[in-house]
Design an enzyme around this catalytic site. Structure first.
Site, PDB file in Angstrom:
ATOM      1  N   ALA A 136       0.804  -1.239   0.000  1.00  0.00           N
ATOM      2  CA  ALA A 136       0.000   0.000   0.000  1.00  0.00           C
ATOM      3  C   ALA A 136       0.831   1.282   0.000  1.00  0.00           C
ATOM      4  CB  ALA A 136      -0.981   0.034   1.157  1.00  0.00           C
ATOM      5  N   GLY A 196       2.391   2.655  -2.576  1.00  0.00           N
ATOM      6  CA  GLY A 196       1.974   3.417  -3.746  1.00  0.00           C
ATOM      7  C   GLY A 196       0.583   3.993  -3.590  1.00  0.00           C
TER       8      GLY A 196
END
Length: 315
Positions: free
Chosen positions: A255, A257
């Site tokens: 997570a 990104g």
């Protein structure tokens, strides 16, 4: 406060820590197995909400208890869940995530209810999209729904941001509707055919996106920072640069990104400059990789502001 609508996936993440990723035919013993809330759409919606945005979420859950629990959790984060549909005959989407000792992850998805986020459901959310200032999407749900949402957004002069993950071939029609695209190096290569290894290759990849009509290209480069290219935007026409990231010890990149995307868009909607918005997203992502899990790792706005005050960028 400007309004953000996120369209995307909702997954229950089944996470296990492994010493390294198994080779074909190899069996590994993992540890620290747990279930966490995830899905790229859900992660980005939660990140934006925790970091200060006014968020509405368009997605699908299954007719199971974990889907209901996740929808309730979104509401507790301040997200408008009116357009989260329940697909009674399906299970909520699932992700099976291995996290290596390096902090890298490997993910296998079971789409479940996410496969039903199609044009029919998007049509029902047209008014919500039209009332937004920005629409943020990814590619874990049917492309037909993504394309229709982009068309609706453009009809109503709503900014369209696409995080093209997981990468897949996209039509020129869809690409032409996008204002900002945010691939990582691998996704940029899949979509443009240009392998991104340095700043010049990033410029070449961005040029392909610009030729498709996308004004702003942001390629995330992991620890190396973020590459930015803007074309045809007034005084910044043709400008490219790399914005360095923050140095932290990663324990789980799941997570990261998504947290960057949620933070970046939140800051942009708050009126910050492009560089300031990227820096805010980088700070939130840097915090997230020092924690385990997807949504459990996403920081609050206050934590991110404190991190910005107390940390210098790499290099």
């Amino acid at each position: 406060m400007k309004k953000l609508t996120v369209l995307g996936s909702i997954n229950a993440d089944h996470v296990i820590s492994v010493p390294y990723f198994a080779k074909p035919g190899e069996t590994l013993t993992g540890k620290n197995y747990h279930i966490a809330y995830g899905g790229k759409g859900a992660n980005q919606a939660v990140a934006a909400a925790r970091l200060g945005a006014k968020v509405a979420f368009i997605g699908c859950i299954g007719g199971d208890g974990i889907g209901t629990s996740m929808k309730n959790a979104f509401a507790q984060d301040g997200i408008d869940t009116a357009h989260i549909s329940t697909v009674s005959q399906e299970m909520t989407g699932m992700a099976f995530i291995q996290v290596a000792q390096t902090g890298e992850n490997s993910i296998v998805l079971a789409r479940g209810a996410n496969a039903f986020l199609d044009e029919q459901i998007v049509y029902k959310a047209e008014e919500r999209i039209a009332q937004s200032d920005c629409l943020l999407m990814q590619l874990e749900t049917p492309i037909s729904g993504v394309e229709l949402a982009a068309q609706i957004a453009k009809k109503h002069n709503v900014q369209v941001v696409l995080n093209p993950a997981p990468a897949q071939p996209l039509s020129d029609n869809l690409l032409g509707l996008i204002d900002i695209i945010t691939p990582n190096e691998t996704e940029a290569e899949i979509l443009t055919g240009v392998r991104v290894t340095d700043e010049q290759s990033a410029v070449n990849a961005a040029r392909v996106f610009h030729e498709k009509g996308i004004g702003c290209v942001i390629i995330t480069l992991g620890a190396k920072g973020v590459f930015v290219s803007r074309y045809g935007k007034g005084d910044e026409s043709g400008e490219t640069r790399i914005i360095k990231g923050f140095c932290v010890q990663a324990v789980d990149t799941t997570a990261a990104g998504d947290t960057f995307n949620g933070g970046f868009i939140t800051a942009l909607l708050a009126g910050q400059s492009l560089d300031e918005a990227i820096r805010f997203g980088q700070a939130a992502a840097a915090i997230s990789v020092t924690r385990k899990g997807a949504q459990p790792s996403i920081p609050t706005r206050q934590e991110t502001l404190e991190f910005l005050t107390n940390n210098e960028k790499c290099g």
